[in-house]
Write an enzyme that holds these catalytic residues in place. Structure first.
Site, PDB file in Angstrom:
ATOM      1  N   CYS A  12       0.833  -1.207   0.000  1.00  0.00           N
ATOM      2  CA  CYS A  12       0.000   0.000   0.000  1.00  0.00           C
ATOM      3  C   CYS A  12       0.869   1.260   0.000  1.00  0.00           C
ATOM      4  O   CYS A  12       1.696   1.464   0.905  1.00  0.00           O
ATOM      5  CB  CYS A  12      -0.923  -0.014   1.221  1.00  0.00           C
ATOM      6  SG  CYS A  12      -1.809   1.525   1.496  1.00  0.00           S
ATOM      7  N   CYS A  68       0.243   3.512   3.010  1.00  0.00           N
ATOM      8  CA  CYS A  68       0.870   2.942   4.213  1.00  0.00           C
ATOM      9  C   CYS A  68       2.355   3.301   4.262  1.00  0.00           C
ATOM     10  O   CYS A  68       2.894   3.631   5.337  1.00  0.00           O
ATOM     11  CB  CYS A  68       0.699   1.429   4.240  1.00  0.00           C
ATOM     12  SG  CYS A  68      -1.023   0.872   4.212  1.00  0.00           S
TER      13      CYS A  68
END
Length: 459
Positions: free
Chosen positions: A56, A59
């Protein structure tokens, strides 16, 4: 001497690098990597957890901020432990905590799990953790403490009075909405002198330089009232704030301006919205939230339209409708009339969440994505969109060509089959001749038999 100076410089550089490496390592060290054992022992402490996925991008962007959060929380002696969990490796635990996207930030306190939905900055995340980890209701024992807290918080909810059903309800609402704001309690003598209460117990909100008292008969449910009042009457609105305002159920009246533009038109519209928010609060505060937005990029993508700034727009965040004034807003009176037209249903609503609008949204988002890719990198855009189109074109051409050849072969096969059926039905000339001969042979034998019978009768 030059060598010594060079050695000192080199040594200083190494020392600085070592200090930086230590700081980075220590920041990451204050964030614990969690595994399946976390499920069993988590209730012993209060945890602030980042549920992430290794692939991600958001993230990865949060990771350095999260390390700073871990360092800051440790340095301030917070009881909150900071951790992170790979939600893809421990999907069952993540699912149990209701993780649906990445990254998801939760504060876990006993049996309760609080979602963080604010900006992903160090200060905002730490503020959230300290607020939720502390007591639900924070007492204000003195006027000095009250004044100190009032300076720190733009919106302040206070319960005044002793034990009562209203206090029980207040505690219940605080357990739900503490993710957004603080809740306090105080005695009547702690309040400022300008405050007058019609009765006790009471729930109050201090904001916008004044205060408002909750009235169950006029304001309805306490939870709904606090959810509506947790914002100032006038806001600088951005995308995140607009998302949060969706929970209030209010219409949002926005002056879309350029903050850097100090022309009369830009400042005038902003002043009009501010005056309406302040002077007409009693008329509109239950139904409207007021503010201004810097620039029209976000609002254009939201409305799928190009608004020329400065302008005024009213958004209904519950059904994605919006209202534009049918004439130029020149004064506060014009704005009040525009709002009244919306309330009585005479103003035309645009947008919405119907089927046509959803199709329009899909087309608009696809177009925006393509344009942004080509604008940022034309070569990449040609590769991403040109290559698939070329492959699809070749496949379509192959399918069409195959269908045409198939039709030719099928036609020829049909002709051949038809010809075979003709030969089979009528037979060849030899077969027809044989059939005639067979019939003739049969008839000749019959005639011979009949002849023999007639001859016997004659005898």
């Amino acid at each position: 001497a030059p060598r010594a100076a060079s050695g000192i410089t080199h040594g200083t550089l190494l020392l600085c690098l070592a200090v930086v490496a230590h700081v980075v390592a220590s920041g990451a060290g204050f964030v614990e990597d969690l595994d399946e054992s976390f499920k069993e022992n988590r209730k012993d402490d209060i945890w602030l957890v980042d549920f992430y996925a290794p692939w991600c991008g958001h993230c990865k962007k949060l990771e350095p901020v999260w390390n700073e959060v871990g360092t800051e929380m440790r340095n301030m002696g917070s009881p909150v432990k900071v951790g992170k969990m790979d939600a893809t490796s421990f999907s069952s635990i993540a699912s149990e905590f209701g993780v649906r996207g990445y990254p998801t930030i939760k504060l876990l306190k006993g049996d309760l799990a609080y979602n963080y939905r604010g900006p992903r900055t160090k200060d905002d995340i730490i503020e959230f953790a300290n607020r939720v980890a502390g007591p639900l209701i924070r007492p204000l024992p003195s006027q000095h403490m009250f004044e100190h807290v009032q300076k720190r918080h733009r919106v302040l909810f206070v319960y005044v009075g002793g034990e009562s059903p209203l206090k029980e309800k207040y505690i219940e609402v605080a357990s739900e909405l503490i993710v957004y704001t603080y809740f306090f309690s105080a005695s009547e003598d702690v309040l400022p002198e300008y405050v007058t209460l019609p009765e006790l117990p009471a729930v109050m909100v201090f904001k916008d330089g004044t205060y408002f008292v909750y009235d169950e008969y006029e304001d309805g449910d306490l939870s709904s009232w606090i959810n509506r009042e947790r914002f100032q009457g006038y806001l600088h609105v951005d995308g995140f704030t607009l998302y949060e305002l969706g929970d209030t159920g209010k219409l949002v009246a926005i002056a879309v301006i350029d903050d850097k533009n100090s022309s009369v038109e830009h400042t005038r519209l902003k002043s009009i919205i501010q005056e309406v928010a302040r002077d007409y609060r009693d008329h509109f505060h239950r139904d409207f939230q007021f503010g201004h937005m810097d620039g029209n990029d976000y609002i254009n993508s939201l409305l799928m339209d190009d608004l020329t700034i400065p302008t005024i727009v009213v958004l209904n965040t519950s059904n994605q409708q919006y209202f534009l004034p049918d004439r130029h807003i020149e004064s506060t009176e014009d704005m009040v009339q525009f709002i009244n037209n919306i309330l009585d249903g005479t103003a035309e609503a645009q947008g919405g969440d119907g089927l046509l609008q959803r199709i329009k949204r899909i087309i608009y988002d696809a177009k925006s994505t393509i344009m942004s890719v080509f604008k940022s990198s034309p070569l990449l855009g040609c590769f991403l969109f040109g290559l698939p189109l070329g492959v699809i074109s070749i496949m379509c051409y192959g399918i069409c060509t195959a269908d045409t050849e198939g039709e030719v072969f099928e036609h020829e096969g049909a002709k051949k089959e038809s010809g075979d059926r003709e030969l089979t039905d009528e037979g060849s000339e030899e077969e027809q001749e044989e059939e005639k001969n067979g019939k003739y042979t049969e008839l000749s034998d019959g005639e011979l038999k009949q002849k023999d019978i007639m001859e016997k009768k004659k005898d």
